[in-house]
Design an enzyme around this catalytic site. Structure first.
Site, PDB file in Angstrom:
ATOM      1  N   CYS A  82       0.846  -1.193   0.000  1.00 13.29           N
ATOM      2  CA  CYS A  82       0.000   0.000   0.000  1.00 13.29           C
ATOM      3  C   CYS A  82       0.880   1.242   0.000  1.00 13.29           C
ATOM      4  O   CYS A  82       1.800   1.364   0.813  1.00 13.29           O
ATOM      5  CB  CYS A  82      -0.904  -0.017   1.230  1.00 13.29           C
ATOM      6  N   CYS A  85       0.311   3.101   3.643  1.00 13.32           N
ATOM      7  CA  CYS A  85       0.734   2.581   4.951  1.00 13.32           C
ATOM      8  C   CYS A  85       1.749   1.450   4.883  1.00 13.32           C
ATOM      9  O   CYS A  85       2.247   1.010   5.911  1.00 13.32           O
ATOM     10  CB  CYS A  85      -0.476   2.137   5.766  1.00 13.32           C
ATOM     11  N   CYS A 131      -7.391  -1.081   1.324  1.00 12.65           N
ATOM     12  CA  CYS A 131      -6.412  -1.572   2.291  1.00 12.65           C
ATOM     13  C   CYS A 131      -7.094  -1.614   3.656  1.00 12.65           C
ATOM     14  O   CYS A 131      -7.673  -0.625   4.094  1.00 12.65           O
ATOM     15  CB  CYS A 131      -5.196  -0.649   2.326  1.00 12.65           C
ATOM     16  N   CYS A 134      -5.457   1.093   6.364  1.00 14.16           N
ATOM     17  CA  CYS A 134      -5.596   2.555   6.263  1.00 14.16           C
ATOM     18  C   CYS A 134      -6.793   3.001   5.430  1.00 14.16           C
ATOM     19  O   CYS A 134      -6.967   4.195   5.215  1.00 14.16           O
ATOM     20  CB  CYS A 134      -4.315   3.168   5.707  1.00 14.16           C
ATOM     21  N   CYS A 154      -8.553  -5.587 -10.050  1.00 14.65           N
ATOM     22  CA  CYS A 154      -8.120  -4.528 -10.962  1.00 14.65           C
ATOM     23  C   CYS A 154      -7.703  -3.346 -10.095  1.00 14.65           C
ATOM     24  O   CYS A 154      -8.546  -2.661  -9.511  1.00 14.65           O
ATOM     25  CB  CYS A 154      -9.291  -4.174 -11.881  1.00 14.65           C
TER      26      CYS A 154
END
Length: 166
Positions: A82, A85, A131, A134, A154
Protein backbone atom coordinates in the site's frame (compact mmCIF):
# COMPACT_ATOMS: atom_id res chain seq x y z
CA UNK A 1 -16.76 4.09 0.79
CA UNK A 2 -16.65 4.40 4.55
CA UNK A 3 -13.41 5.92 5.78
CA UNK A 4 -11.96 6.07 9.27
CA UNK A 5 -11.71 9.60 10.58
CA UNK A 6 -9.26 11.02 13.10
CA UNK A 7 -10.66 10.82 16.61
CA UNK A 8 -11.69 13.88 18.61
CA UNK A 9 -9.72 15.08 21.63
CA UNK A 10 -7.23 12.22 21.42
CA UNK A 11 -9.85 9.62 22.28
CA UNK A 12 -9.38 6.68 19.90
CA UNK A 13 -12.45 5.69 17.95
CA UNK A 14 -13.30 2.03 17.44
CA UNK A 15 -11.83 1.96 13.92
CA UNK A 16 -8.47 3.37 15.03
CA UNK A 17 -8.08 0.82 17.84
CA UNK A 18 -6.39 -1.74 15.62
CA UNK A 19 -6.71 -4.33 12.90
CA UNK A 20 -5.46 -7.84 12.27
CA UNK A 21 -3.41 -8.23 9.10
CA UNK A 22 -0.86 -10.72 7.85
CA UNK A 23 2.62 -9.20 8.03
CA UNK A 24 5.07 -9.94 5.21
CA UNK A 25 8.80 -9.43 4.88
CA UNK A 26 10.00 -7.45 1.86
CA UNK A 27 10.89 -10.79 0.24
CA UNK A 28 7.23 -11.85 0.47
CA UNK A 29 7.50 -14.32 3.35
CA UNK A 30 4.55 -14.38 5.74
CA UNK A 31 5.35 -13.48 9.34
CA UNK A 32 1.86 -14.39 10.49
CA UNK A 33 -1.09 -12.40 11.73
CA UNK A 34 -0.33 -9.27 13.72
CA UNK A 35 -2.63 -6.84 15.54
CA UNK A 36 -1.51 -3.31 14.70
CA UNK A 37 -2.97 0.19 14.97
CA UNK A 38 -5.26 1.34 12.19
CA UNK A 39 -3.67 4.23 10.26
CA UNK A 40 -5.92 7.26 10.52
CA UNK A 41 -4.74 10.65 9.27
CA UNK A 42 -6.35 13.95 8.40
CA UNK A 43 -6.81 14.98 4.79
CA UNK A 44 -3.96 17.49 5.11
CA UNK A 45 -1.63 14.78 6.48
CA UNK A 46 -2.46 12.50 3.55
CA UNK A 47 -1.92 15.36 1.09
CA UNK A 48 1.55 15.98 2.54
CA UNK A 49 2.48 12.30 2.27
CA UNK A 50 1.06 11.45 -1.16
CA UNK A 51 1.42 12.78 -4.68
CA UNK A 52 -1.73 14.51 -6.00
CA UNK A 53 -2.48 11.45 -8.16
CA UNK A 54 -1.98 8.96 -5.31
CA UNK A 55 -4.14 11.12 -3.03
CA UNK A 56 -6.93 11.24 -5.63
CA UNK A 57 -6.84 7.46 -6.08
CA UNK A 58 -6.45 6.33 -2.47
CA UNK A 59 -8.27 9.00 -0.49
CA UNK A 60 -10.89 10.24 -3.00
CA UNK A 61 -11.69 6.88 -4.67
CA UNK A 62 -10.21 8.00 -7.99
CA UNK A 63 -8.98 5.94 -10.92
CA UNK A 64 -5.93 6.50 -13.07
CA UNK A 65 -6.38 6.30 -16.85
CA UNK A 66 -5.79 2.84 -18.32
CA UNK A 67 -2.26 2.05 -19.56
CA UNK A 68 -0.74 5.01 -17.68
CA UNK A 69 0.23 3.65 -14.26
CA UNK A 70 3.72 2.51 -13.35
CA UNK A 71 2.81 -1.14 -12.80
CA UNK A 72 0.21 -2.16 -15.40
CA UNK A 73 2.97 -3.73 -17.55
CA UNK A 74 5.41 -4.62 -14.76
CA UNK A 75 6.68 -8.20 -15.10
CA UNK A 76 9.29 -8.12 -12.32
CA UNK A 77 8.99 -10.49 -9.37
CA UNK A 78 8.21 -8.88 -6.04
CA UNK A 79 5.69 -7.60 -3.55
CA UNK A 80 3.14 -4.80 -3.95
CA UNK A 81 2.51 -2.74 -0.81
CA UNK A 82 0.00 0.00 0.00
CA UNK A 83 1.37 3.43 -0.99
CA UNK A 84 -0.26 4.92 2.11
CA UNK A 85 0.73 2.58 4.95
CA UNK A 86 3.06 -0.10 3.55
CA UNK A 87 0.75 -3.06 4.15
CA UNK A 88 1.54 -5.99 1.84
CA UNK A 89 -1.34 -6.34 -0.64
CA UNK A 90 -0.40 -8.39 -3.71
CA UNK A 91 2.39 -10.69 -4.86
CA UNK A 92 3.67 -10.70 -8.44
CA UNK A 93 3.04 -14.46 -8.55
CA UNK A 94 -0.70 -13.73 -8.84
CA UNK A 95 -0.36 -10.85 -11.34
CA UNK A 96 -1.62 -11.46 -14.87
CA UNK A 97 -2.18 -9.50 -18.07
CA UNK A 98 -5.90 -8.77 -18.20
CA UNK A 99 -5.61 -6.44 -21.20
CA UNK A 100 -7.36 -3.70 -19.22
CA UNK A 101 -4.40 -1.37 -18.69
CA UNK A 102 -4.36 -1.74 -14.89
CA UNK A 103 -2.38 -4.17 -12.75
CA UNK A 104 -4.54 -7.26 -12.32
CA UNK A 105 -4.15 -9.96 -9.69
CA UNK A 106 -6.03 -13.21 -9.14
CA UNK A 107 -5.94 -12.78 -5.35
CA UNK A 108 -4.49 -10.60 -2.60
CA UNK A 109 -1.35 -11.73 -0.77
CA UNK A 110 -3.64 -12.29 2.27
CA UNK A 111 -7.40 -11.81 2.45
CA UNK A 112 -6.94 -10.22 5.89
CA UNK A 113 -5.04 -7.31 4.30
CA UNK A 114 -7.81 -6.08 2.02
CA UNK A 115 -11.41 -5.16 2.53
CA UNK A 116 -14.13 -5.50 -0.07
CA UNK A 117 -17.21 -3.30 -0.09
CA UNK A 118 -20.20 -2.62 -2.31
CA UNK A 119 -19.69 0.36 -4.65
CA UNK A 120 -22.76 1.81 -6.39
CA UNK A 121 -21.13 4.90 -7.89
CA UNK A 122 -21.60 5.80 -11.56
CA UNK A 123 -24.88 3.85 -11.74
CA UNK A 124 -23.08 0.50 -11.46
CA UNK A 125 -22.86 -2.16 -8.78
CA UNK A 126 -19.25 -3.16 -8.24
CA UNK A 127 -17.05 -4.42 -5.44
CA UNK A 128 -14.43 -1.90 -4.34
CA UNK A 129 -11.17 -3.04 -2.74
CA UNK A 130 -9.42 -1.10 0.03
CA UNK A 131 -6.41 -1.57 2.29
CA UNK A 132 -7.69 -2.87 5.62
CA UNK A 133 -5.08 -0.97 7.65
CA UNK A 134 -5.60 2.55 6.26
CA UNK A 135 -8.78 2.37 4.14
CA UNK A 136 -6.92 3.39 0.97
CA UNK A 137 -9.03 2.82 -2.13
CA UNK A 138 -7.11 0.38 -4.35
CA UNK A 139 -9.49 -0.50 -7.18
CA UNK A 140 -12.19 -3.11 -7.77
CA UNK A 141 -12.58 -6.87 -7.96
CA UNK A 142 -14.48 -8.51 -10.82
CA UNK A 143 -15.62 -12.12 -11.41
CA UNK A 144 -13.83 -12.48 -14.77
CA UNK A 145 -10.35 -13.57 -13.71
CA UNK A 146 -8.40 -16.78 -14.24
CA UNK A 147 -9.20 -20.09 -12.61
CA UNK A 148 -9.41 -21.41 -9.97
CA UNK A 149 -10.97 -18.43 -8.15
CA UNK A 150 -12.10 -16.60 -11.29
CA UNK A 151 -11.37 -13.19 -9.76
CA UNK A 152 -9.63 -10.15 -11.22
CA UNK A 153 -8.42 -7.60 -8.72
CA UNK A 154 -8.12 -4.53 -10.96
CA UNK A 155 -5.84 -2.23 -8.98
CA UNK A 156 -4.61 1.32 -9.59
CA UNK A 157 -0.81 1.55 -9.85
CA UNK A 158 -1.02 4.81 -7.92
CA UNK A 159 -2.24 2.94 -4.83
CA UNK A 160 0.78 0.65 -4.81
CA UNK A 161 4.47 0.66 -4.05
CA UNK A 162 6.36 -2.22 -5.71
CA UNK A 163 9.34 -3.88 -4.01
CA UNK A 164 11.35 -5.87 -6.50
CA UNK A 165 12.56 -9.24 -5.20
CA UNK A 166 16.31 -9.44 -4.64
Amino acid sequence: MKRAQPSDAGIPNQESAGVDIVDFSDSGESRGVVHIPKVVKSESEWRKQLSPSAFNITRADGTEPAFTGDYWDNHDHGLYRCICCGTALFNSDTKFDSGTGWPSFSQPVASENVEEMRDTTFGMVRTAVACRRCDAHLGHVFPDGPRPAGLRYCINSGSLNFLKAK
